[in-house]
Structures are given as C-alpha cells and as structure tokens.
Design a protein around this motif. Structure first.
Motif, PDB file in Angstrom:
ATOM      1  N   ILE A   5       7.060  16.590  44.455  1.00  0.00           N
ATOM      2  CA  ILE A   5       8.193  16.214  45.452  1.00  0.00           C
ATOM      3  C   ILE A   5       9.184  15.261  44.727  1.00  0.00           C
ATOM      4  N   SER A   6       8.671  14.294  43.681  1.00  0.00           N
ATOM      5  CA  SER A   6       9.635  13.428  43.098  1.00  0.00           C
ATOM      6  C   SER A   6      10.605  14.440  42.052  1.00  0.00           C
ATOM      7  N   LEU A   7       9.668  15.429  41.439  1.00  0.00           N
ATOM      8  CA  LEU A   7      10.536  16.155  40.392  1.00  0.00           C
ATOM      9  C   LEU A   7      11.446  17.104  41.182  1.00  0.00           C
ATOM     10  N   LEU A   8      11.025  17.681  42.429  1.00  0.00           N
ATOM     11  CA  LEU A   8      12.098  18.428  42.990  1.00  0.00           C
ATOM     12  C   LEU A   8      13.271  17.770  43.463  1.00  0.00           C
ATOM     13  N   ARG A   9      13.152  16.586  43.934  1.00  0.00           N
ATOM     14  CA  ARG A   9      14.270  15.626  44.285  1.00  0.00           C
ATOM     15  C   ARG A   9      15.213  15.701  43.211  1.00  0.00           C
ATOM     16  N   GLU A  10      14.628  15.371  41.909  1.00  0.00           N
ATOM     17  CA  GLU A  10      15.346  15.342  40.877  1.00  0.00           C
ATOM     18  C   GLU A  10      16.283  16.604  40.470  1.00  0.00           C
ATOM     19  N   ALA A  11      15.295  17.677  40.713  1.00  0.00           N
ATOM     20  CA  ALA A  11      16.048  19.174  40.584  1.00  0.00           C
ATOM     21  C   ALA A  11      17.411  19.441  41.316  1.00  0.00           C
ATOM     22  N   ILE A  12      17.216  19.067  42.642  1.00  0.00           N
ATOM     23  CA  ILE A  12      18.226  19.262  43.495  1.00  0.00           C
ATOM     24  C   ILE A  12      19.279  18.196  43.180  1.00  0.00           C
TER      25      ILE A  12
ATOM     26  N   TYR B 264      15.057  23.535  46.889  1.00  0.00           N
ATOM     27  CA  TYR B 264      15.078  23.326  48.351  1.00  0.00           C
ATOM     28  C   TYR B 264      14.005  23.763  48.844  1.00  0.00           C
ATOM     29  N   GLU B 265      13.778  24.978  48.652  1.00  0.00           N
ATOM     30  CA  GLU B 265      12.607  25.527  49.533  1.00  0.00           C
ATOM     31  C   GLU B 265      11.293  24.948  49.271  1.00  0.00           C
ATOM     32  N   ALA B 266      10.897  24.871  47.745  1.00  0.00           N
ATOM     33  CA  ALA B 266       9.679  24.335  47.541  1.00  0.00           C
ATOM     34  C   ALA B 266       9.613  23.152  48.054  1.00  0.00           C
ATOM     35  N   LEU B 267      10.682  22.077  47.993  1.00  0.00           N
ATOM     36  CA  LEU B 267      10.647  20.954  48.718  1.00  0.00           C
ATOM     37  C   LEU B 267      10.421  20.834  49.797  1.00  0.00           C
ATOM     38  N   GLY B 268      10.847  21.722  50.699  1.00  0.00           N
ATOM     39  CA  GLY B 268      10.891  21.805  52.027  1.00  0.00           C
ATOM     40  C   GLY B 268       9.301  22.012  52.536  1.00  0.00           C
ATOM     41  N   VAL B 269       8.925  22.996  51.721  1.00  0.00           N
ATOM     42  CA  VAL B 269       7.381  23.277  51.927  1.00  0.00           C
ATOM     43  C   VAL B 269       6.575  22.220  51.751  1.00  0.00           C
ATOM     44  N   MET B 270       6.620  21.601  50.658  1.00  0.00           N
ATOM     45  CA  MET B 270       5.822  20.463  50.407  1.00  0.00           C
ATOM     46  C   MET B 270       5.921  19.127  51.497  1.00  0.00           C
ATOM     47  N   LEU B 271       7.197  19.117  51.822  1.00  0.00           N
ATOM     48  CA  LEU B 271       7.561  17.897  53.172  1.00  0.00           C
ATOM     49  C   LEU B 271       6.913  18.460  54.297  1.00  0.00           C
ATOM     50  N   SER B 272       6.898  19.799  54.506  1.00  0.00           N
ATOM     51  CA  SER B 272       6.265  20.082  55.695  1.00  0.00           C
ATOM     52  C   SER B 272       4.605  20.132  55.707  1.00  0.00           C
ATOM     53  N   LYS B 273       4.136  20.149  54.712  1.00  0.00           N
ATOM     54  CA  LYS B 273       2.760  20.088  54.253  1.00  0.00           C
ATOM     55  C   LYS B 273       2.322  18.582  54.858  1.00  0.00           C
ATOM     56  N   GLN B 274       3.294  17.524  54.519  1.00  0.00           N
ATOM     57  CA  GLN B 274       3.170  16.248  54.689  1.00  0.00           C
ATOM     58  C   GLN B 274       3.440  15.881  56.150  1.00  0.00           C
ATOM     59  N   ASN B 275       3.799  16.943  56.951  1.00  0.00           N
ATOM     60  CA  ASN B 275       4.339  16.869  58.435  1.00  0.00           C
ATOM     61  C   ASN B 275       5.480  15.922  58.392  1.00  0.00           C
ATOM     62  N   LYS B 276       6.226  16.119  57.302  1.00  0.00           N
ATOM     63  CA  LYS B 276       7.682  15.677  57.558  1.00  0.00           C
ATOM     64  C   LYS B 276       8.505  16.140  57.683  1.00  0.00           C
ATOM     65  N   LEU B 277       8.516  16.999  58.978  1.00  0.00           N
ATOM     66  CA  LEU B 277       9.467  18.050  59.276  1.00  0.00           C
ATOM     67  C   LEU B 277      10.781  17.689  59.426  1.00  0.00           C
ATOM     68  N   ASP B 278      11.056  16.464  60.096  1.00  0.00           N
ATOM     69  CA  ASP B 278      12.686  15.986  60.199  1.00  0.00           C
ATOM     70  C   ASP B 278      13.224  16.060  58.830  1.00  0.00           C
ATOM     71  N   GLU B 279      12.515  15.465  57.688  1.00  0.00           N
ATOM     72  CA  GLU B 279      13.114  15.305  56.442  1.00  0.00           C
ATOM     73  C   GLU B 279      13.153  16.877  55.844  1.00  0.00           C
ATOM     74  N   ALA B 280      12.399  17.754  56.086  1.00  0.00           N
ATOM     75  CA  ALA B 280      12.567  18.927  55.623  1.00  0.00           C
ATOM     76  C   ALA B 280      13.631  19.601  56.321  1.00  0.00           C
TER      77      ALA B 280
END
Length: 574
Positions: free
Chosen positions: A365-372, A382-398
């Motif tokens: 997640i840290s690497l993807l934030r750096e990428a975008i 964005y897509e990969a980060l969204g998937v990972m955030l949703s797996k953490q149930n951080k849907l609002d952030e996704a």
C-alpha cells in the motif's frame, strides 16, 4: 528532515526522491514592453514568437561568427513581458548585447525589480512536493513553463527547469521569504524524502546530466554548434538573427571540427581542467568539467572532441596533459532518467510482488501511494491500491481514491467500475448502479470513437497509398536518368520500408550509403530494413558505420536512434 552529510546520499536523494539547493550563482532579468517578443526574435537564436503565455524555451545570443555570447532561457509571463533565467556571470553581457541594437523599440530591460533569491527543487518527487507546498495542482508540466505560485502568503515565480537530469523546478522569491520557504520545504518535504544538497553533489548531478556552465564548459571562444546547445536553443525556421548564417551553414554542410561530448575515464585519476587530449601527439580534444559519477561508478568528463573521434562507445588510449588514460566516448547526458510513469510502474510491480508473497498489506500500500504521488494519472496504481484498501475493509478510502482518479481522468472506465463495486459492498445500491451506468456510457463512447478513428485511418491509408504510388513513379523516372540520385534513392527506399517491402528497399538504400557516406538518415533506414529481414549482424554493421558518419556530421537524432538500435541487437545476442 534528516540531515545528510554524505555526498553519495545527497546524490541518491535527487536521483530517487527530492533535493533542494539555493542557486546563488543564478539570477533573473526581465524585459517588458509592446515590442518585447518581436525585438527578442531579431536578436536571439530561438523562436520566441512561438511562445504562449506561461511557456518558455532555451535561447542564446551569438555574434556574427556564431560565437556564443550568452546562454539562457526565456519565459513568457505575460503578452508583453518575459523573464530571463541565467547564470549571474552572464547577466551583464545579456543586457549589454540586447541593448546594443535597441533604438526605438518599446522594450525595457530590468535586473533590479525581480526576485533576488532562486531555489531549486530537483528529483522525481519534486512535482508532488511542489503541489504540497502550494496546496494545489499546478500547470508547470513542460520544460521552461513559468507560473506565479502562492506558497503560504507569498507569491513566487515557478519555472519548470531540470538542472540535474531529473524533473525539477526553480523558484524565484524575495530574499525576505528565503528562510521561511526553506523551513517550509523541510517540514512539508519530509514525507517526500527531501534533503538539502551541497555544492559537490550538485556539481556531480550537473555533469551527469550534461548541463554546461558558462565560463567553464563554454564561452565566447566557442561557436554555438560546438556546445551542443543548437539542439535546444536554435530555431532553423525563424527569421534572421546575428550568427544565423554560420549556424545554418554548419547544419546543412557539415559539423564543427570540435564538439562537446562525454568521456568515461578508467582509473581513479581525474584529468586536469582544460588539459589537451592527444593520440600519438595529435590533439583530439580538450577536457572541461570532470567528476566521479555515482550513477556510473566511474570518472567522467565533458570534453570537446575532434569529429573523427565523436562516435559513441569508442575506447581510446590517450594522453591527457602528460598522463596516459583509457577513455570511452559517450553521448550526453551520462545519466538517463526515468519518466514518472516508468518509476510509477516499477513501484507498482514491486507492490504486486509484495502482495503475492506477504499477507501484510502495509508495504505494498505504501509503494502504491508513492506510485500515484509520482504519476497522478497512473490508473493501474489506483486500481491495485483500491483493491488492497477494500481487502482491509477501508471502503471509504478506496472510494475517495477512485473519485480522485475520476476527477483527474473523467474517461477512466476503471474508476467508475470500481466505484460501483465498492458502493455495492457498502450496500449503496443506487450509487452503485449510477457508477455502473457511467462506466457503460464511457465504454460505449470509446467504442464509437474507436470506430470513427478506424474509418478515418482506413481513408487516410488509402490516400497515402495513392500518394506513395505517385512518388514511387516519380522517383523511378529520376533514377532512369541518374541511377545514383541521392533524394530519389532515399525516397524510394523509405517508401518501400514504410510499406513493408523490405527486399525492394535494400537496393536504393544501399546505393545511398555507398555513394553518400555522410548521409546518416540512410544508414538508419537501411539498418531498420535489415532488421526487418532478420539480418541482425548486417544491420549492426550498418549502424556502426552510420553512427560514425552521424558523429562526424553532428546529426544527433539519427545517431541516438542508431546507437539505441545497435545496443538492442548486441544485448539480444549476449
């Protein structure tokens, strides 16, 4: 902010994250008046009339013999005014030379009422840092763009300017704001890996990037084409200016006897500045700036080299001063930087690798934030980060992430598709259906547009074929009269190459390189043809000869293309 004392670490920060340094040796000057750009057009080497407000270009002043008087950049900050960005040791010469032919034109030059402090932000994360400093997205995207920015409560001029080979900016500000800005940069820049860069590291970065210093690497004893600046600072299509005739003649009929390029030096010893380079007591060049390159792990030098030795990757045994050296010629810049998208893709792949191997998602997640942050339009991040955030149930952030992507690129289908999925997971059925409908509508629009483009391309291809057939007939008629005509053979060969008639392209292109041995574009076309015919060894030999011809003539674009293609062939064989 972490204090960096090691030069190699400072170098690493600029190459990988971000660094800042004061430009005490640079300055601004200004010009204003109704005739600003029409007057500059007659005096300088580049096409300032082509500038839009907010844009800029590299430029120069030369004398009648094309000797370099000043090298600078011009930035159009309004319809009737411009800012000059240059080294301080050139300021007086710039103004004096521009005033020399100033009689009745409405233009005023000013070196006093301009910001007196310049600060450089350099490195791949400098765009994100600048946005954090200003609190908003900016339009400083193309080299030499200029824009007035607000940092805190203070207005500063921002210039899109690489001084190190990496993305970067120069900020021009009043001296009263200097300490406050540095403090703000260090505070805001900590998440971006900001570091203060010292003079030694800055010099290494400059030389690796092939950036010249006036009075050290170039001066008024050099004609402009010797310096390599003609590729960025000269327009060959504008009206007259002092020195134009010499510069145009060199481009058309030859190249200077000596011209700037790079040398990679074996061993631990740096040759002295201005030392003469010799082979068997014959002068073949002069050393200019030298340094140890952390990017290459070797000593490097900027040097003026005689045209018979300007092919890249030549290994030479020379004497410099009175000392023997082994050197290899190199195209400038020494350091080839990666684009934002390339860096973002690398981080994306690294994140996916972690994602596959480990359950802990914090690192990817840290690497993807750096990428975008590096590339705000990098949709896969964005897509990969969204998937990972949703797996953490951080849907609002996704969801917020996908909304941001949709704002940046409203035509990005994936943003709306993922929003639909995340809304559905939250039980927001109506919102999910709306986003699904938006994604479907965009998909339909894209299909319609793709169909239109295909139809237009088909129509254009038909017109091109008719024109190519006409040209083939014309070239053949010329060749019946003169079988070795340069233009007809080259034109015929390139048409056959473009239309994939590779066997037919060989003969006319071979005729050109056999009879016109300095025609570098023909070597490039012949090499491409041989590659298409899977004759890699023959193509490599053609490229070698073409590189030598292009180096002598100073044809940088075909030279770089042939060098790249030759390297690909050699790497594929190893």
């Amino acid at each position: 902010m972490e204090t960096i004392t090691d030069i190699s670490e400072e170098h690493h920060h600029v190459r990988e994250t971000c660094g800042y340094f004061l430009l005490d040796d640079w300055c601004l000057a200004a010009a204003s008046g109704q005739d600003t750009f029409t007057y500059l057009q007659t005096q300088t080497t580049n096409d300032v009339l082509a500038l839009a407000v907010g844009s800029g270009l590299d430029n120069a002043l030369t004398d009648r013999k094309a000797r370099l008087l000043c090298s600078f950049s011009v930035h159009k900050n309004s319809e009737t005014s411009a800012l000059f960005l240059l080294e301080k040791n050139q300021r007086d010469a710039l103004i004096q030379n521009l005033e020399a032919y100033h009689f009745r034109e409405d233009i005023t030059f000013d070196t006093r009422n301009v910001p007196d402090v310049l600060l450089a932000l350099q490195g791949p994360k400098s765009p994100a840092l600048l946005e954090a400093l200003t609190g908003q997205a900016h339009r400083l995207t193309k080299p030499n763009d200029v824009l007035k920015l607000t940092i805190g409560d203070t207005e500063v001029w921002g210039f899109c300017k690489s001084l190190t080979g990496e993305e970067g900016y120069v900020l021009a500000l009043p001296s009263a704001f200097k300490n406050q800005l540095i403090q703000k940069i260090e505070e805001v820049g900590e998440p971006y890996g900001i570091a203060a860069i010292g003079e030694e590291a800055r010099e290494i970065l400059r030389i690796e990037a092939g950036k010249l210093v006036y009075g050290k690497d170039m001066d008024k004893t050099h004609i402009l084409p010797e310096t390599g600046l003609e590729h960025s600072s000269v327009s060959y299509h504008k009206g007259c200016y002092t020195g134009q005739e010499v510069i145009a003649r060199l481009k058309t009929y030859g190249s200077p006897a000596f011209a700037l390029m790079g040398l990679v030096i074996e061993g631990a010893t740096l040759p002295p500045y201005n030392a003469v380079i010799k082979i068997k007591n014959k002068k073949i060049g002069t050393i200019k700036s030298t340094t140890y390159s952390y990017s290459l792990g070797k000593n490097i030098a900027l040097a003026y080299i005689q045209k018979d030795f300007r092919s890249p990757d030549q290994e030479l045994e020379v004497t410099i001063g009175d000392q023997p050296f082994k050197v290899k010629t190199a195209l400038l810049p020494f350091h080839q930087t990666h684009s934002r998208t390339e860096r973002a893709e690398k981080l994306h792949q690294e994140a996916l690798s972690f994602f596959k191997k480990e359950e802990d998602l914090e690192k990817p997640i840290s690497l993807l934030r750096e990428a975008i942050a590096l590339d705000p339009k990098f949709a896969p991040g964005y897509e990969a980060l969204g998937v990972m955030l949703s797996k953490q149930n951080k849907l609002d952030e996704a969801i917020a992430l996908m909304k941001r992507l949709a704002e940046i690129d409203p035509q990005e289908i994936m943003a709306h598709t993922n929003l639909s999925i995340y809304y559905m997971q939250q039980g927001r059925i109506e919102d999910a259906e709306l986003e699904k409908g938006e994604a479907t509508a965009i998909q339909f629009e894209k299909l319609v547009e793709e169909g239109r483009i295909k139809r237009e391309k088909k129509k254009q291809d038909k017109q091109d074929r008719v024109e190519q057939e006409r040209q083939v007939g014309m070239f053949k008629q010329v060749l019946e009269i003169d079988p070795i005509d340069q233009i007809a053979n080259f034109g015929l060969g390139t048409i056959y190459l473009d239309t994939q008639k590779y066997e037919e392209a060989l003969a006319p292109l071979q005729t050109v390189v056999e009879n016109f041995k300095d025609y570098s574009a023909a070597y490039l076309a012949l090499g491409k043809t041989l590659e298409k015919l899977s004759q890699k060894e023959e193509a490599a030999e053609v490229y070698r000869k073409g590189i030598a011809a292009a180096a002598k003539k100073g044809d940088l674009m075909p030279l770089k293309d042939m060098q790249s293609r030759l390297n690909q062939i050699l790497h594929s064989e190893s």
